[in-house]
Design a protein around this motif. Structure first.
Motif, mmCIF file in Angstrom:
data_model
loop_
_atom_site.group_PDB
_atom_site.id
_atom_site.type_symbol
_atom_site.label_atom_id
_atom_site.label_comp_id
_atom_site.label_asym_id
_atom_site.label_seq_id
_atom_site.Cartn_x
_atom_site.Cartn_y
_atom_site.Cartn_z
ATOM 1 N N LYS A 122 -7.706 2.481 4.099
ATOM 2 C CA LYS A 122 -7.673 2.407 2.630
ATOM 3 C C LYS A 122 -8.507 1.232 2.127
ATOM 4 O O LYS A 122 -9.308 1.370 1.186
ATOM 5 N N LYS A 123 -8.321 0.071 2.745
ATOM 6 C CA LYS A 123 -8.998 -1.151 2.287
ATOM 7 C C LYS A 123 -10.502 -1.114 2.521
ATOM 8 O O LYS A 123 -11.303 -1.463 1.641
ATOM 9 N N ASP A 124 -10.924 -0.713 3.728
ATOM 10 C CA ASP A 124 -12.336 -0.844 4.111
ATOM 11 C C ASP A 124 -13.173 0.409 3.882
ATOM 12 O O ASP A 124 -14.402 0.324 3.844
ATOM 13 N N PHE A 125 -12.523 1.581 3.725
ATOM 14 C CA PHE A 125 -13.284 2.816 3.554
ATOM 15 C C PHE A 125 -12.837 3.642 2.355
ATOM 16 O O PHE A 125 -13.419 4.704 2.090
ATOM 17 N N GLY A 126 -11.804 3.175 1.671
ATOM 18 C CA GLY A 126 -11.318 3.915 0.513
ATOM 19 C C GLY A 126 -10.724 5.261 0.875
ATOM 20 O O GLY A 126 -10.812 6.221 0.103
ATOM 21 N N LEU A 127 -10.099 5.352 2.045
ATOM 22 C CA LEU A 127 -9.537 6.616 2.525
ATOM 23 C C LEU A 127 -8.011 6.577 2.489
ATOM 24 O O LEU A 127 -7.397 5.600 2.942
ATOM 25 N N ASP A 128 -7.426 7.625 1.990
ATOM 26 C CA ASP A 128 -5.970 7.773 1.960
ATOM 27 C C ASP A 128 -5.602 8.787 3.041
ATOM 28 O O ASP A 128 -5.872 9.991 2.894
ATOM 29 N N LYS A 181 -1.656 -11.658 6.868
ATOM 30 C CA LYS A 181 -1.000 -12.276 5.703
ATOM 31 C C LYS A 181 -1.605 -11.759 4.410
ATOM 32 O O LYS A 181 -0.887 -11.393 3.471
ATOM 33 N N GLN A 182 -2.943 -11.690 4.376
ATOM 34 C CA GLN A 182 -3.604 -11.215 3.163
ATOM 35 C C GLN A 182 -3.333 -9.728 2.937
ATOM 36 O O GLN A 182 -3.163 -9.274 1.803
ATOM 37 N N LEU A 183 -3.290 -8.956 4.035
ATOM 38 C CA LEU A 183 -2.982 -7.532 3.903
ATOM 39 C C LEU A 183 -1.577 -7.334 3.349
ATOM 40 O O LEU A 183 -1.342 -6.432 2.524
ATOM 41 N N ARG A 203 3.946 -4.954 3.930
ATOM 42 C CA ARG A 203 4.650 -6.228 4.015
ATOM 43 C C ARG A 203 5.844 -6.174 4.967
ATOM 44 O O ARG A 203 6.125 -7.144 5.685
ATOM 45 N N GLU A 204 6.564 -5.076 5.003
ATOM 46 C CA GLU A 204 7.780 -4.996 5.818
ATOM 47 C C GLU A 204 7.505 -5.038 7.320
ATOM 48 O O GLU A 204 8.429 -5.251 8.118
ATOM 49 N N PHE A 205 6.240 -4.861 7.723
ATOM 50 C CA PHE A 205 5.926 -4.803 9.154
ATOM 51 C C PHE A 205 5.411 -6.119 9.728
ATOM 52 O O PHE A 205 5.235 -6.232 10.930
ATOM 53 N N VAL A 206 5.151 -7.108 8.885
ATOM 54 C CA VAL A 206 4.633 -8.385 9.392
ATOM 55 C C VAL A 206 5.786 -9.344 9.647
ATOM 56 O O VAL A 206 6.860 -9.230 9.052
ATOM 57 N N THR A 207 5.549 -10.281 10.549
ATOM 58 C CA THR A 207 6.537 -11.310 10.869
ATOM 59 C C THR A 207 5.888 -12.685 10.725
ATOM 60 O O THR A 207 4.654 -12.818 10.807
ATOM 61 N N GLN A 208 6.712 -13.684 10.551
ATOM 62 C CA GLN A 208 6.201 -15.043 10.420
ATOM 63 C C GLN A 208 6.998 -15.961 11.344
ATOM 64 O O GLN A 208 8.227 -15.980 11.312
ATOM 65 N N ASP A 209 6.269 -16.726 12.194
ATOM 66 C CA ASP A 209 6.973 -17.619 13.119
ATOM 67 C C ASP A 209 7.231 -18.974 12.461
ATOM 68 O O ASP A 209 6.893 -19.191 11.292
#
Length: 476
Positions: A60-66, A20-22, A30-36
């Motif tokens: 990207k988030k944890d290592f700053g890698l693209d 959710k936070q990601l 966002r387009e790949f998550v689902t919510q029940d």
């Protein structure tokens, strides 16, 4: 069942990512998550695009890698890759050198994920090899995109090149490899090599090209060649490591390590999510003992408490210096009556110990067995009476057998005869049914019997049954 609790203690993914936070922080995810209906946010792991998005977002988030990863190539699971890197960090502490580290990654893939994380996180200098031309192009682009050309070099190699034509005379602190696990496309099916036909299907979608996961002879042949070439290079690399996809591959690989006379080797487990992989490390440096490297799983696994042996106090009215020998004679007679074999382990003034080997369960259902022997005896007696007039010689034979103490009677049922044959053959093969240790102790004017399991035959139920048999026969 999730095995995150067994991940390396330093792995930041011991707590699973918050999808959710990601999704909030990265709109492209966002387009790949689902919510029940309960509001829980999840990810469809059968969707290859969703898997790729997750890996790219975590990098990207944890290592700053693209990082750019094509959909038809291997999509790396980041928790597993980080587990491997953290294990390498542990191994390298044994060398006494933690700075200016130089490493090699065999078969880096399109993502070039190991060198990228190693360079970004630890500033290690990495040499990466790749067979597939498309993977090589993607890996090179990912290195340049993250401005890590000073720390990472990727080399295009021929299909049969693993080590010796790649490293030449250069010196490296470690080598890592994530080899193809399978020997054919048929083995890619999840149940092809499973001993359990009801094994559930994998939760993740398969995402890799054949060249990345299939090699002739499978991982055993590939890693065997890696080991043989490491023997040629020996100390040019301080620590050689590889990932192993199947636990059944480990015995053969460890046998080969002994044959090439490595100085030491070490295995570990990489646990993450619902997947377990294994790591194998070896070295030819004589004063480097890899077994001193702590196993991450043992750090989080509580050792099993050893259970106390089962005890019984002999019902002797008086105990003197001969009582221990009397108790010994009673036990030997009981166990020999059960067709067991005793082997004396040690004898001291107040303690006698035996290994006891059973070749079948001869101690259970004693009442039923006595009834069967009695019925057999009655049936045989009736049969003899009916045939008494047919052949007078039969009576003579029966009389001789009854009078001869050396002859086996009807009490020797089929199970007993089978057990006796096994006893004669000794402790070889798989004939042993159960093995335990017996101790007789003289303590404070009492004779104490202790029975305990051996590690290879740990069955407390059998111990309780045998102890009950002993009580029944010594207290009557």
């Amino acid at each position: 069942m999730s095995m995150n609790k067994y991940m390396h203690p330093k792995n930041i993914y011991k707590s699973p990512p918050n999808f959710k936070q990601l999704a909030i922080d990265y709109p492209e995810f966002r387009e790949f998550v689902t919510q029940d209906i309960t509001g829980k946010v999840g990810l469809d792991f059968k969707n290859i695009k969703a898997l790729r998005a997750l890996s790219c977002i975590l990098l990207k988030k944890d290592f700053g890698l693209d990082v750019e990863i094509p959909l038809d190539k291997l999509i790396p699971t980041i928790p597993l890759r980080l587990n491997y890197i953290l294990w390498l960090e542990d191994l390298l502490t044994l060398t006494g050198n933690t700075e200016a580290i130089k490493g090699v990654d065999i078969g880096t893939g399109a993502s070039c994920v190991y060198p990228l994380i190693a360079a970004k996180k630890n500033k290690w200098q990495m040499l990466a090899s790749e067979v597939d031309n498309n993977n090589y192009i993607y890996a090179k682009n990912n290195i340049e995109k993250n401005d890590l050309q000073d720390l990472i070099e990727v080399v295009k190699v021929e299909e049969n090149v693993i080590l010796k034509d790649l490293l030449k005379d250069d010196k490296y602190d470690f080598l890592m490899c994530n080899p193809p696990f399978f020997g054919s496309t048929k083995e890619l099916r999840s149940n092809a090599n499973s001993r359990n036909l009801n094994r559930p299907k994998p939760k993740n979608s398969f995402c890799a090209s054949t060249v990345e996961v299939v090699v002739k002879g499978g991982e055993v042949d590939f890693i065997s060649k890696l080991i043989q070439e490491s023997k040629i290079l020996e100390t040019n690399v301080k620590i050689y490591t590889t990932m192993v996809g199947h636990k059944k591959s480990l015995p053969e690989l460890k046998k080969l390590l002994r044959e090439v006379e490595v100085s030491s080797f070490k295995e570990t487990e990489f646990c993450q999510g619902n997947t377990t992989r294994w790591g194998l490390a070896w070295t030819f440096i004589t004063n480097l003992d890899l077994k001193k490297c702590l196993d991450p799983i043992k750090l989080v696994t509580k050792p099993k408490k050893n259970k106390d042996p089962l005890t019984y106090i002999f019902p002797f009215s008086e105990v003197d210096e001969l009582s221990l020998n009397k108790a010994r004679d009673c036990i030997i007679k009981l166990f020999e009556g059960l067709e067991m074999v005793l082997q004396e382990v040690s004898r001291q003034k107040n303690v006698i110990r035996y290994f006891v080997t059973a070749y079948a369960n001869t101690w259970s259902n004693q009442r039923r067995k006595r009834r069967e022997r009695l019925r057999n005896s009655i049936d045989n007696s009736s049969s003899v009476s009916e045939n008494n007039n047919e052949c007078e010689d039969n009576n003579e034979i029966i009389d001789k057998e009854a009078k001869s103490p050396g002859k086996r009677t009807n009490e020797d049922h089929i199970e007993g005869a089978f057990v006796k044959k096994l006893k004669i053959s000794g402790d070889e093969g798989g004939a042993i049914f159960f093995k335990f240790i017996v101790s007789l102790k003289l303590h404070d004017d009492t004779i104490i019997l202790e029975i305990d399991c051996l590690e290879s035959y740990n069955n407390r139920d059998y111990l309780h049954q045998i102890l009950q048999y002993i009580k029944n026969h010594l207290e009557t």
